[in-house]
Write a protein that holds these residues in place. Structure first.
Motif, PDB file in Angstrom:
ATOM      1  N   GLU A  84      38.176  39.297  53.328  1.00  0.00           N
ATOM      2  CA  GLU A  84      37.934  38.464  52.156  1.00  0.00           C
ATOM      3  C   GLU A  84      38.826  37.222  52.149  1.00  0.00           C
ATOM      4  N   TYR A 118      48.275  38.651  49.545  1.00  0.00           N
ATOM      5  CA  TYR A 118      46.947  39.260  49.379  1.00  0.00           C
ATOM      6  C   TYR A 118      46.923  40.107  48.108  1.00  0.00           C
ATOM      7  N   TYR A 171      44.504  39.265  44.831  1.00  0.00           N
ATOM      8  CA  TYR A 171      43.362  40.112  44.498  1.00  0.00           C
ATOM      9  C   TYR A 171      43.685  41.229  43.505  1.00  0.00           C
ATOM     10  N   TRP A 186      42.008  45.859  43.068  1.00  0.00           N
ATOM     11  CA  TRP A 186      41.190  45.593  44.257  1.00  0.00           C
ATOM     12  C   TRP A 186      41.809  46.188  45.511  1.00  0.00           C
ATOM     13  N   LYS A 238      38.263  46.397  52.891  1.00  0.00           N
ATOM     14  CA  LYS A 238      37.041  46.276  52.116  1.00  0.00           C
ATOM     15  C   LYS A 238      35.843  46.114  53.047  1.00  0.00           C
ATOM     16  N   GLU A 254      31.403  45.179  49.791  1.00  0.00           N
ATOM     17  CA  GLU A 254      32.403  44.971  48.741  1.00  0.00           C
ATOM     18  C   GLU A 254      32.880  43.524  48.674  1.00  0.00           C
ATOM     19  N   TYR A 255      33.233  42.932  49.822  1.00  0.00           N
ATOM     20  CA  TYR A 255      33.799  41.587  49.763  1.00  0.00           C
ATOM     21  C   TYR A 255      32.732  40.492  49.718  1.00  0.00           C
ATOM     22  N   LEU A 268      32.084  38.460  46.465  1.00  0.00           N
ATOM     23  CA  LEU A 268      33.175  37.595  46.002  1.00  0.00           C
ATOM     24  C   LEU A 268      32.882  36.123  46.274  1.00  0.00           C
TER      25      LEU A 268
END
Length: 402
Positions: free
Chosen positions: A53, A97, A101, A105, A120, A124-125, A128
């Protein structure tokens, strides 16, 4: 290939490749747009050193519209935990990180000096950063095979499911078996997907003769931003640009379609910068398509509706009525050289057919030519270059007489 004109960047609109609203473009007339993307990228899911991400955020912030996260023999699905190195550089990056997040997360376990983080997944990512007509991620895999210690890597873009690397009795057989596996998956799924050969000169694994013997391969990397892939060859082995031309001469002799040249990052290192590291932002493609979606990106790439670059931006690129027209975006204090490179019928090598000192030029592709492409060299240095490739470059795709 249809005629098209590439719009100029307008910073105040904070959009990439958008022209002044007072000027009509062929994109507006045809419904086509231009999209910047990278097709070769790595994360903590394999041998990259950053969370997916974070990588996607960097590319989106830098004006890219699509990225294929192509980790080695893995797709970002299922459960995977990553042990974070004790080095302060990586621990500090983890703290950043975590701060960015949040605890809700980031799932991690820390016991004394050991720190493990749950990665992730794509599902999931993805939400975003994916945004209609602004940014997408294309499912991908770097199919990582070998033969007698030679690394044989191919990227599968827009995959349906992971491919287990195929084996074989030679370099060519291994490559061909994996190409065939991609083509079979594409046929079975009905989904546009593409395979491309990665960095042939990496550990000198794939020769020109190997490449010429392949069938069904439409793409390879004419530029790769990894510092160990020998884009320029050496004193006894040719570089990728020369290899590209020889492959196409041989392919046309055999009645095979032209092969197209991609520029990619092959990024692995996101914390240390410099010529010794595989960093993001070195090479990319700019694709003309009617919408920003994985299927349309693949289809446009297969039509050759794109150019590859290490920094040069084009404001015009067209091929119509056998005339190839190219114009680089003018910049104050920056000079350009355009070389129209082609091969004549019956010859075994290409030559520079015309040179233009300036940002714009054209070339008429006569019937006695096998193909013609344009290489654009800028006087502007490339940011963070590798090898001795200091100036920004761009390559159009080869075209044939109509």
């Amino acid at each position: 290939m249809r005629a098209f004109s590439i719009p100029v960047i307008v910073t105040c609109l904070n959009l990439f490749f958008v022209l002044s609203c007072t000027q009509k473009t062929s994109q507006e007339e045809s419904g086509k747009n231009w999209y910047k993307g990278n097709l070769h990228t790595h994360s903590y899911w394999s041998d990259g050193d950053e969370f997916p991400e974070v990588i996607m955020k960097w590319y989106k912030d830098q004006g890219y519209q699509f990225v294929a996260l192509s980790d080695h023999n893995v797709f970002q699905e299922g459960e995977k935990w990553k042990a974070i190195r004790a080095d302060s550089l990586y621990r500090n990056a983890f703290q950043n990180y975590l701060s960015e997040y949040g605890e809700d997360w980031v799932e991690y376990v820390q016991e004394e000096e050991e720190l493990k983080v749950k990665l992730k997944t794509f599902e999931e990512y993805g939400p975003l950063y994916e945004e209609k007509e602004k940014f997408i991620m294309i499912p991908a895999q770097e199919i990582t095979a070998d033969f007698e210690g030679k690394p044989l890597h191919l990227n599968l873009t827009n995959l349906e499911r992971l491919i287990t690397p195929m084996e074989g009795g030679s370099v060519v057989e291994v490559l061909q078996n994996n190409i065939n596996a991609v083509l079979e998956q594409r046929k079975a799924s009905g989904k546009p997907m593409m395979v491309h050969i990665n960095h042939p000169n990496f550990i000198w694994a794939i020769t020109l003769e190997d490449m010429i013997r392949l069938k069904g391969e439409r793409f390879f990397e004419v530029y790769n931003g990894h510092p160990a892939v020998h884009n320029l060859g050496d004193s006894t082995r040719i570089g990728y640009e020369a290899m590209w031309d020889f492959i196409n001469i041989a392919y046309l002799e055999k009645g095979q379609p032209l092969i197209f040249g991609l520029a990619t990052d092959d990024s692995h290192n996101y914390h240390k910068q410099g010529a010794k590291f595989s960093n993001a932002g070195r090479g990319w493609v700019v694709v003309e398509a009617d919408s920003l979606a994985p299927d349309t990106m693949v289809e446009a790439l297969e039509r050759g509706d794109f150019y590859s670059t290490t920094g040069v931006e084009l404001e015009k690129l067209s091929y119509s009525n056998n005339v190839l027209e190219v114009a680089a975006l003018p910049k104050e204090g920056v000079n350009y050289t355009l070389e129209f490179i082609g091969c004549k019928e019956g010859e075994k090598d290409t030559q520079v057919l015309k040179t233009v000192e300036g940002n714009a030029g054209s070339f008429e592709v006569s019937a006695d030519l096998l193909f013609v492409r344009c290489k654009i060299t800028s006087s502007e240095p490339q940011h963070n270059p590798v090898e001795n490739m200091k100036n920004q470059l761009a390559w159009t795709q080869p075209v044939r007489p109509e």
